[in-house]
Design an enzyme around this catalytic site. Structure first.
Site, PDB file in Angstrom:
ATOM      1  N   GLY A   1       7.563   4.903   8.595  1.00  0.00           N
ATOM      2  CA  GLY A   1       6.008   5.476   8.486  1.00  0.00           C
ATOM      3  C   GLY A   1       6.388   7.075   9.563  1.00  0.00           C
ATOM      4  O   GLY A   1       7.488   6.786   9.955  1.00  0.00           O
TER       5      GLY A   1
ATOM      6  N   GLU B   1      10.440   1.643  10.531  1.00  0.00           N
ATOM      7  CA  GLU B   1      11.689   2.421  10.217  1.00  0.00           C
ATOM      8  C   GLU B   1      10.390   3.607  10.880  1.00  0.00           C
ATOM      9  O   GLU B   1       9.501   3.660   9.855  1.00  0.00           O
ATOM     10  CB  GLU B   1      12.127   2.839   8.914  1.00  0.00           C
ATOM     11  CG  GLU B   1      13.092   3.832   8.469  1.00  0.00           C
ATOM     12  CD  GLU B   1      13.479   5.178   8.230  1.00  0.00           C
ATOM     13  OE1 GLU B   1      13.024   6.007   9.268  1.00  0.00           O
ATOM     14  OE2 GLU B   1      12.534   4.900   7.286  1.00  0.00           O
TER      15      GLU B   1
ATOM     16  N   THR C   1       1.855   6.177  14.308  1.00  0.00           N
ATOM     17  CA  THR C   1       1.359   4.959  13.117  1.00  0.00           C
ATOM     18  C   THR C   1       2.321   4.060  13.524  1.00  0.00           C
ATOM     19  O   THR C   1       1.780   2.377  13.031  1.00  0.00           O
ATOM     20  CB  THR C   1       1.528   5.407  11.476  1.00  0.00           C
ATOM     21  OG1 THR C   1       0.638   6.358  11.804  1.00  0.00           O
ATOM     22  CG2 THR C   1       0.563   4.569  10.783  1.00  0.00           C
TER      23      THR C   1
ATOM     24  N   CYS D   1      12.811  11.352   6.982  1.00  0.00           N
ATOM     25  CA  CYS D   1      13.527  11.024   8.526  1.00  0.00           C
ATOM     26  C   CYS D   1      14.690  11.179   8.740  1.00  0.00           C
ATOM     27  O   CYS D   1      14.877  11.676  10.094  1.00  0.00           O
ATOM     28  CB  CYS D   1      13.023   9.387   8.315  1.00  0.00           C
ATOM     29  SG  CYS D   1      13.436   8.587   7.785  1.00  0.00           S
TER      30      CYS D   1
ATOM     31  N   LYS E   1       0.888  -1.469  -0.277  1.00  0.00           N
ATOM     32  CA  LYS E   1      -0.029  -0.112   0.120  1.00  0.00           C
ATOM     33  C   LYS E   1       0.658   1.031  -0.099  1.00  0.00           C
ATOM     34  O   LYS E   1       1.946   1.534   0.840  1.00  0.00           O
ATOM     35  CB  LYS E   1      -1.351  -0.406   1.279  1.00  0.00           C
ATOM     36  CG  LYS E   1      -1.481   1.015   0.999  1.00  0.00           C
ATOM     37  CD  LYS E   1      -2.943   1.953   2.397  1.00  0.00           C
ATOM     38  CE  LYS E   1      -1.829   2.953   2.951  1.00  0.00           C
ATOM     39  NZ  LYS E   1      -1.996   4.560   1.935  1.00  0.00           N
TER      40      LYS E   1
END
Length: 480
Positions: free
Chosen positions: A225, A247, A229, A281, A172
């Protein structure tokens, strides 16, 4: 208006609900495509397709699977400019960055893991009376959930090793950036990848992504993400004992020692702070500067950042594009407002740029430098994930190591010094998965990638990726 479809069992299909999500170009605000709003029903169909395809795919030899990865890489390369244009339009990043990083790295990921698979050695351990053979077995169906900042770059980083080890995939992509995942599916269909080996379902994380994580037939989840979450993903996957790679976020320190080469350090710190509009990130969003050089570094750093060309992502000379969405810009601006309340001073940026009428509805925000905040203030300790960097002084190595380690995150960082021994010693003292000395985001795909603390669980990269996407089985044979 382009309509994006799910890719399930080798075919492009609409979602079962018939509902769609608008996809906006963040630099202009225009809706230019629609994607399926998939749910658990669509995930069930995708998992069934992946499960059906997995035995034949895993039965291929390593050389055969490696050859498929090379074919994917070659096909991606023929459409590299199309991928870069789509990535720039979908994310708002400069076209030059999309070419140099996203498009190029997506091709390289498939080539790298094709080669890595061919080089992987079977482990054998001899005993006095027996021999142990370690065999890599595929997990089966794996779920891959990827973010919006580096869409195809990170999707290929996960798909390639998953396929290499004999798994089939249900993926996804972010609903904010679906275009290059769709292009990849077109490529897979064109080259005849066996139906069901790769399945892509589009939709919201709480509906489509959650269904992938919770599906009992999905044996492993790789998620990139946000930390919040990631906690939800872990809570759902853990009771089913799925393999899990997370991650997550970062609040990374850039440390400028008093003996640093300032030409190198200023340019490197600016790149680390504002690459991809600060939406990586690994970005160094906290800069710690030795007190003795702080005035000079700050002056030169502000000058460097203010030279950046902010504008239309499709223009060749643009260095700094738009943020990914208006909602994300609102979040980043709320942190700038918070910084002022916390006593910070904006040295540069902090506002929306004045651009052409075509870009009036875009999600643009100037690169922002903030001084005067305590190192433990919210803006200096919480992940903003945008073009905001805070500056802080320090007087000793011990003090700055304490500052660097003071957040809940432990993903990355960089140290800038001409004393390489000192730089390595400082790097080893930082609670982080990755630290660069006199560089940033200088990546060897063989090395481990991941973080500590709230920056994630597990490591991927090189042989570690191949190990994650497989189950190690030991066979002990007693000698004759």
């Amino acid at each position: 208006m382009e309509e994006i479809l799910n890719f399930i069992g080798g075919k492009f299909t609409p979602c079962s609900s018939g509902q769609s999500i608008d996809n906006l170009a963040p630099a202009t605000g225009e809706v230019y495509s629609k994607i399926p709003r998939s749910d658990a029903t669509d995930v069930d169909i995708a998992v069934a397709a992946a499960e059906s395809a997995q035995p034949a795919w895993s039965a291929l030899s390593r050389n055969e699977r490696s050859a498929w990865l090379v074919r994917i890489a070659e096909a991606l390369e023929t459409r590299s400019e199309e991928i870069a244009v789509a990535e720039s339009r979908d994310t708002g990043k400069p076209i030059s960055l999309a070419r140099a990083v996203d498009s190029t790295r997506s091709v390289n990921n498939f080539r790298f893991f094709a080669k890595m698979l061919g080089e992987r050695q079977q482990e054998t351990y001899a005993m006095s009376d027996a021999t142990n053979h370690v065999v890599d077995k595929p997990i089966g169906v794996v779920g891959l959930i990827t973010p919006w900042n580096l869409p195809l770059y990170l999707l290929s980083w996960k798909i390639a090793p998953a396929l290499a080890m004999g798994n089939t995939v249900v993926a996804k992509p972010s609903e904010l950036t679906p275009m290059t995942a769709h292009l990849l599916c077109e490529i897979l269909a064109d080259i005849g990848l066996p139906a069901g080996v790769v399945n892509v379902v589009h939709g919201y994380g709480g509906e489509c992504g959650a269904a992938i994580v919770a599906h009992p037939k999905v044996g492993a989840i790789s998620f990139t993400g946000g930390t919040a979450t990631g906690r939800v993903v872990a809570a759902s996957a853990a009771p089913m004992f799925k393999k899990l790679s997370l991650e997550l976020g970062g609040k990374n320190a850039t440390i400028i020692l008093e003996d640093a080469d300032l030409d190198l350090a200023v340019a490197g710190a600016a790149r680390a702070a504002f690459m991809n509009q600060g939406q990586v990130c690994l970005c160094g969003s906290r800069i710690f500067i030795a007190d003795s050089i702080r005035p000079e570094f700050t002056r030169r750093f502000v000058e460097q950042v203010e030279k950046m060309v902010v504008g239309d992502p499709s223009f060749e000379d643009t260095e700094f594009g738009s943020l990914v969405s208006h909602e994300h810009r609102d979040k980043v601006e709320s942190y700038i407002e918070l910084a002022l309340r916390e006593g910070g001073t904006i040295l540069s940026g902090g506002a929306r740029p004045e651009l052409s009428a075509r870009l009036d509805s875009g999600a643009f925000l100037l690169p922002t430098i903030i001084d005067g905040l305590a190192q433990d203030s919210r803006c200096a300790s919480e992940e903003i994930f945008g073009p905001v960097v805070t500056l802080h002084g320090f007087s000793s190595d011990a003090e700055v190591i304490g500052f660097a380690n003071s957040t809940e995150y432990g993903l990355a960082g960089s140290v800038w010094t001409t004393d390489l021994g000192r730089g390595r010693a400082m790097a080893e003292s930082i609670d982080s998965g990755m630290v660069w000395v006199n560089c940033w985001l200088h990546r060897d795909l063989r090395v481990p990638f991941g973080g500590t603390k709230n920056s994630g669980v597990g490591r991927e990269g090189g042989q570690r990726s191949l190990a994650f996407y497989s189950e190690a089985m030991n066979i002990c044979i007693l000698d004759d």
